[in-house]
Design an enzyme around this catalytic site. Sequence first.
Site, PDB file in Angstrom:
ATOM      1  N   LYS A   1      47.996  39.889  35.736  1.00  0.00           N
ATOM      2  CA  LYS A   1      47.500  38.459  36.712  1.00  0.00           C
ATOM      3  C   LYS A   1      47.882  37.186  36.101  1.00  0.00           C
ATOM      4  O   LYS A   1      49.106  38.021  34.906  1.00  0.00           O
ATOM      5  CB  LYS A   1      46.008  38.453  35.985  1.00  0.00           C
ATOM      6  CG  LYS A   1      45.177  37.555  37.156  1.00  0.00           C
ATOM      7  CD  LYS A   1      44.859  38.218  38.443  1.00  0.00           C
ATOM      8  CE  LYS A   1      44.028  37.328  39.090  1.00  0.00           C
ATOM      9  NZ  LYS A   1      43.512  38.071  40.240  1.00  0.00           N
TER      10      LYS A   1
HETATM   11  P1  NAD Z   1      39.695  30.021  46.696  1.00  0.00           P
HETATM   12  O1  NAD Z   1      40.525  29.080  45.724  1.00  0.00           O
HETATM   13  O2  NAD Z   1      40.242  29.713  48.719  1.00  0.00           O
HETATM   14  O3  NAD Z   1      38.286  29.492  47.102  1.00  0.00           O
HETATM   15  C1  NAD Z   1      37.369  29.539  45.862  1.00  0.00           C
HETATM   16  C2  NAD Z   1      36.332  28.523  46.183  1.00  0.00           C
HETATM   17  O4  NAD Z   1      35.306  28.953  45.032  1.00  0.00           O
HETATM   18  C3  NAD Z   1      35.930  27.491  46.679  1.00  0.00           C
HETATM   19  O5  NAD Z   1      35.538  27.319  47.900  1.00  0.00           O
HETATM   20  C4  NAD Z   1      35.493  26.264  45.277  1.00  0.00           C
HETATM   21  O6  NAD Z   1      35.613  25.135  45.688  1.00  0.00           O
HETATM   22  C5  NAD Z   1      35.145  27.150  45.242  1.00  0.00           C
HETATM   23  N1  NAD Z   1      34.242  27.226  43.367  1.00  0.00           N
HETATM   24  C6  NAD Z   1      35.743  27.175  42.414  1.00  0.00           C
HETATM   25  N2  NAD Z   1      35.368  26.941  41.917  1.00  0.00           N
HETATM   26  C7  NAD Z   1      33.799  26.895  41.544  1.00  0.00           C
HETATM   27  C8  NAD Z   1      32.090  26.541  40.487  1.00  0.00           C
HETATM   28  N3  NAD Z   1      32.408  26.327  39.646  1.00  0.00           N
HETATM   29  N4  NAD Z   1      31.290  26.537  41.023  1.00  0.00           N
HETATM   30  C9  NAD Z   1      31.088  26.709  42.522  1.00  0.00           C
HETATM   31  N5  NAD Z   1      32.394  27.394  44.178  1.00  0.00           N
HETATM   32  C10 NAD Z   1      33.781  26.821  42.861  1.00  0.00           C
HETATM   33  O7  NAD Z   1      40.289  31.195  46.197  1.00  0.00           O
HETATM   34  P2  NAD Z   1      39.939  32.893  46.776  1.00  0.00           P
HETATM   35  O8  NAD Z   1      41.145  33.639  46.434  1.00  0.00           O
HETATM   36  O9  NAD Z   1      39.201  33.031  47.520  1.00  0.00           O
HETATM   37  O10 NAD Z   1      38.936  33.569  45.060  1.00  0.00           O
HETATM   38  C11 NAD Z   1      37.610  33.290  44.756  1.00  0.00           C
HETATM   39  C12 NAD Z   1      37.772  34.624  44.712  1.00  0.00           C
HETATM   40  O11 NAD Z   1      37.534  35.992  44.599  1.00  0.00           O
HETATM   41  C13 NAD Z   1      37.854  34.607  42.197  1.00  0.00           C
HETATM   42  O12 NAD Z   1      37.393  35.393  41.969  1.00  0.00           O
HETATM   43  C14 NAD Z   1      39.093  35.378  43.197  1.00  0.00           C
HETATM   44  O13 NAD Z   1      39.635  36.239  41.386  1.00  0.00           O
HETATM   45  C15 NAD Z   1      38.848  36.903  43.748  1.00  0.00           C
HETATM   46  N6  NAD Z   1      39.854  37.907  44.538  1.00  0.00           N
HETATM   47  C16 NAD Z   1      40.156  37.214  45.574  1.00  0.00           C
HETATM   48  C17 NAD Z   1      40.936  37.730  45.668  1.00  0.00           C
HETATM   49  C18 NAD Z   1      42.031  37.012  47.634  1.00  0.00           C
HETATM   50  O14 NAD Z   1      42.201  38.075  47.940  1.00  0.00           O
HETATM   51  N7  NAD Z   1      42.293  35.887  47.111  1.00  0.00           N
HETATM   52  C19 NAD Z   1      40.792  39.221  46.514  1.00  0.00           C
HETATM   53  C20 NAD Z   1      40.803  39.166  45.857  1.00  0.00           C
HETATM   54  C21 NAD Z   1      39.616  39.270  44.750  1.00  0.00           C
END
Ligand code: NAD
Length: 416
Positions: free
Chosen positions: A104
Amino acid sequence: MDLNPFEMAKKQIDIVAEEMGLDANITRYLKRIERALIVSIPIIMDDGSLQIFEGYRVHHSTVRGPGKGGLRFSPDVNLDEIKALATWMTWKCSLLKLPLGGAKGGICVNPRELSRKELEKLTRRFTTEIINIIGPDIDIPAPDVNTNAQIMAWIMDTYSMQKGRAVPGVVTGKPIEIGGSVGRNSATGMGLYFVIDKMCEKLNKKLETQSIVVQGFGNVGGWIASLLYERGCKILAISDISGGLYNSEGLEIDKLLEWTQQGKYLKDYKDDRNKLITNAELLATECDILVPAALENQITRENVEDINCKIILEGANGPTTPEADRILFEKGIHVIPDILANAGGVCVSYFEYVQDIQSYFWDLDRINEELKRIIIEAFEDVFKIYKERNVPLRTAAYIIAVSRIARAYDLRGIFP
Ligand code: NAD
């Protein structure tokens, strides 16, 4: 300890080591990381001033193959968070039987405060700083919080320029035009969807009759909300960093997605039928399925008693602390753990990597078919252990993932 993600990741290893009777030496080995690179990233900003950002790339384990894991741009990023996220990637790849390890990375920055030019410079300089520990055979980054296909394109280009040839396999989540895969964008949401559909089947529930609350409305939260909305589920509440929206009749997810895709915050969306709520209120909303899809440490000892759902589907990585996990299990709330639930992203990232290496690309039907097959197989493995041992789904998933890693270390031995 409760809120330090790496302490949390180590605690999870202890829990499963005890359940499995794992060798103490192996347990110690699993709780350390292979390497961490901390880099400083100097950037001349548009106004001529110099700003220096700190970035990290961590490999937790490459015992089963090259490291794999996202890259996060956020002001909260720190080394312990990245170490935890790298550790969770090891378990996720192992659980899905992908020949990849756990890695990561992240930069401590608020990308919303940067211009596009500054963001590009930051990404390119960071790539150059970590160039010796990434590559198709070493470690393959991907998008995560606040990073996207464009940022992956800059990484791919920077790496390729240094090597003197196009190397699409250095990152996944790239634009399709330069070696990205169809279905990568929706992959994590699609994986969550396959998993929750199967879980409902196991519990004799109809998915389309379930009420849903989603925290985070980015890539993961947006896709799962949309897929469940299309399936006919009532989406009671969603949120982003600005706050949440609630509607007891169900929110219009299609319109809300159009809104946020323009870079706008949910709190500014005007519709009198919706009520503005805080993220704390959102987590406490009564519903059938709660999907934390924002950040880690959202369901903790402090708010676990307020949780009012039947199933938690972990879209985010590490949203539930071990202490909260224990209480949820006692209360009979099913927690479908991150390393299973959100593994669709890394699964299709793996497909993208395979397609890049082979220079042969699949269509969307094949991507979703293979994703479904792999993630459902992992789900069935986890569910079997959960039934046999009467342990939380997370412990069941860890038993499978950790034992494969332990076996790999055992077979390879400790060098020299
Ligand atoms: P992203 O940046 O596309 O979206 C994140 C969302 O969370 C946004 O809507 C943001 O406004 C919101 N957010 C941020 N801080 C916040 C808070 N303190 N309270 C409430 N909402 C908040 O990110 P993503 O890619 O959707 O990732 C989200 C989660 O999923 C992370 O934990 C990431 O590690 C995990 N994840 C992502 C993927 C992927 O393929 N993108 C895969 C597995 C896991």
